[in-house]
Scaffold this motif. Structure first.
Motif, PDB file in Angstrom:
ATOM      1  N   GLN A 172       0.815  -1.205   0.000  1.00  0.00           N
ATOM      2  CA  GLN A 172       0.000   0.000   0.000  1.00  0.00           C
ATOM      3  C   GLN A 172       0.855   1.265   0.000  1.00  0.00           C
ATOM      4  N   ASP A 175       3.499   0.828  -3.551  1.00  0.00           N
ATOM      5  CA  ASP A 175       2.862   0.621  -4.858  1.00  0.00           C
ATOM      6  C   ASP A 175       1.351   0.669  -4.693  1.00  0.00           C
ATOM      7  N   LYS A 177      -1.092   1.675  -6.329  1.00  0.00           N
ATOM      8  CA  LYS A 177      -1.926   1.296  -7.476  1.00  0.00           C
ATOM      9  C   LYS A 177      -1.782  -0.186  -7.821  1.00  0.00           C
ATOM     10  N   ASN A 178      -0.907  -0.869  -7.087  1.00  0.00           N
ATOM     11  CA  ASN A 178      -0.707  -2.321  -7.239  1.00  0.00           C
ATOM     12  C   ASN A 178      -0.367  -2.695  -8.679  1.00  0.00           C
ATOM     13  N   THR A 179       0.613  -1.989  -9.232  1.00  0.00           N
ATOM     14  CA  THR A 179       1.027  -2.248 -10.613  1.00  0.00           C
ATOM     15  C   THR A 179       1.989  -3.430 -10.727  1.00  0.00           C
TER      16      THR A 179
END
Length: 597
Positions: A172, A175, A177-179
């Motif tokens: 969190q 990253d 946006k959890n790319t």
């Protein structure tokens, strides 16, 4: 359930609590011939390890430290473990860049360098953290621990399809946006493609946060930030035999039965400023029979309960009668509470929420939790006293521990009138059926609220299904669960580590939700944003206090207790103390056995 049976059970609970309280009072006064600074069986004395160190000078090298637990860890994998005792225990075989100080009480919640040479260099307005690894830190086969090992261990957090269950703060913060798709789907040759972490050389690691977060060092101290070596990663099976970066390594492990750790011969004390590694062997025996385990702890067959949830009712009475000098009664970092989902009418109205707060009998709720000893002090607000900014009972906006401790019918009825429900209303209390103390608190609330015209049914559900029942806002609204009974402790000892999943609107989830009140307050969200970018600790403490005040002003919660534990330590233990880093648990990492010389 009839009022008669409810009243009878409450009287039984009150009687049991009174017995324990009387015994504890005797213990505190040094009675019984088995308390005070010493005892016939060599124990340290009642509360001797509560926020202070007991028998530090008597600790010796060698021997077997024997833990017991009523349940196994959720996982011994450093990425997947989420149980508090797993985090405490894992310091035997895992290290992090920074960790918690090995000191009692509040000092134990302060951070100190571990694999890193210092607390790191912070630049770019708090968005870049650079660490240098200390010399001599090795894996259990003698190979050096590198910055790439730390990066790879952190990358595993992104592999939630394989390694689910653990906290995801690192993902969190680094990253949001959890790319990144995790190392197992990483197409780069070295599987180290997470751009938020760079490793210029084997001794340097740099973290690049898209937004500053002043608690990032706290997240680096979590077990999820442990190094994992790629060639030793067995993915979903890693928890059966983690590869050690600490002073002990796995010798044998039978899930739900026994775990044995032995010395890691390649660990160097000179490379580790935190761990003293006193015992030769550390064993953990898992027994599902709580009463039997408690008795064996009392008998001295085991040294410590790894679970640290406190002795059961019978165990408490037995221990207080004959082994007071082996007991500690710390305040934990947990708060037990009721919360009012705003999706269920009439709890969308603040005055209806206040009616419940004033209508409840807070002494009765405390008794249902186990009384002042095993239950804790009456809770007056929602920030644990162990967290910076927590004020304990000094902040009591509804006089829960004061004038209204037995409830205030007049004030409750005034609030009912203000919320348009002068004759009261009907609601449902949701409670886990496998938590006896929670059921007892539901019954206490039911009885007290009836006096002010609020009729409450009790809905009991399987605690293992929490995420899909009370953690599903749609299910809560469908079943009209107006009051939810729950408890919460910090993931790390700050207002963010405790409160953000409960109070920030960005953390309202469709499944596994913990913001049960469905709090959508722009002021609270803004204060968390301000906290996250504030580097000055005194200012962070002020913001923490302000967040707690805003939560209580909204009357989203009825706190029951600032939970206390009643834990037992064997007479063989030395260098034992409780720490705020692990919510009032004993700090396991430097426990040792007592010299008989």
């Amino acid at each position: 359930m009839t009022t008669q049976r409810t009243t009878g059970r409450r009287k039984q609970a009150a009687a049991a609590a009174a017995v324990v309280a009387a015994l504890l009072s005797t213990a505190a006064c040094g009675g019984g011939g088995n308390s005070g600074g010493g005892s016939k069986n060599g124990a340290a004395g009642f509360d001797a390890a509560n926020n202070k160190v007991a028998q530090a000078s008597l600790v010796k090298k060698g021997g077997e430290l024997k833990f017991a637990s009523a349940q196994d860890a959720d996982s011994w994998d450093t990425t997947r473990g989420y149980y508090g005792f797993m985090w405490d225990f894992s310091r035997y075989y895992s290290r992090q860049l920074v960790t918690y100080k090995t000191e009692p009480g509040a000092a134990g919640a302060e951070l100190t360098p571990d694999l890193a040479t210092d607390m790191g260099k912070v630049t770019d307005g708090g968005k870049t953290y650079t660490f240098t690894l200390r010399d001599g830190s090795t894996w259990e086969d003698g190979k050096a621990i590198t910055s790439k090992d730390i990066k790879y261990g952190i990358e595993r957090v992104w592999a939630q399809d394989v390694l689910s269950g653990g906290p995801i703060y690192l993902q969190q913060m680094l990253d949001p946006k959890n790319t990144y798709k995790g190392p197992y789907k990483d197409t780069s040759a070295d599987h180290l493609g997470l751009k938020a972490i760079s490793t210029p050389d084997d001794k340097t690691i740099v973290f690049h946060l898209p937004q500053a977060n002043s608690d990032f060092p706290q997240v680096l101290a979590m077990v999820t930030a442990s190094p994992v070596r790629q060639d030793q990663d067995t993915k979903s099976k890693y928890g059966l035999h983690p590869f050690s970066s600490g002073p002990y390594k796995f010798q044998s492990y039978s899930p739900n039965k026994k775990l044995v750790l032995v010395r890691n011969p390649n660990w160097k004390a000179s490379s580790d400023p935190v761990r003293k590694a006193y015992p030769d062997t550390i064993s953990l025996t898992i027994s599902t029979n709580q009463a039997d385990m408690d008795q064996r702890l009392i008998n001295g067959d085991f040294d410590l309960d790894a679970g640290q949830t406190g002795l059961g009712p019978q165990g408490r009475q037995n221990a207080l009668k004959g082994h007071k000098a082996n007991l500690d009664n710390p305040v934990s970092g947990f708060i037990r509470y009721a919360v009012f989902p705003q999706s269920v009418k009439p709890f969308d109205n603040v005055h209806c929420r206040k009616a419940v707060i004033y209508g409840a009998d807070h002494v009765s709720l405390q008794t249902a939790r186990g009384g002042p000893v095993a239950g804790g002090d009456i809770g007056t607000n929602m920030l644990p006293p162990s967290i910076a900014g927590g004020e304990g009972q000094k902040y009591d906006p509804y006089q829960i521990a004061g004038a209204n401790k037995n409830g205030n019918v007049d004030l409750a009825k005034q609030e009912l009138k203000a919320c348009g429900q002068p004759n009261g209303f009907k609601t449902t209390i949701a409670v886990r059926n496998n938590k006896q103390q929670e059921v007892a608190t539901a019954e206490s609330m039911q009885a007290a609220l009836k006096k002010v015209g609020i009729t409450a049914d009790i809905y009991q559900y399987d605690g293992s299904q929490t995420a899909g029942i009370i953690g599903s806002p749609s299910n809560v609204a469908k079943k009209k669960l107006g009051i939810i009974i729950m408890g919460w402790g910090p993931d790390f000892p700050t207002v963010q580590g405790y409160g953000i999943p409960l109070w920030d609107s960005n953390y309202i989830l469709q499944s596994g939700n913990n913001n049960f009140g469905l709090i959508k307050d722009k002021t609270i969200d803004g204060l968390f944003d301000q906290y996250n970018t504030t580097l000055d600790n005194s200012k962070k403490t002020e913001i923490s206090t302000e967040i707690n005040h805003k939560v209580m002003e909204g009357a989203y919660y009825l706190p029951f207790t600032f939970e206390r534990l009643l834990n037992i330590r064997s007479s063989r233990l030395a260098n034992v103390y409780t720490t705020n880093a692990y919510s009032g648990y004993y700090d396991f990492v430097n426990l040792g056995l007592k010299s008989t010389k």
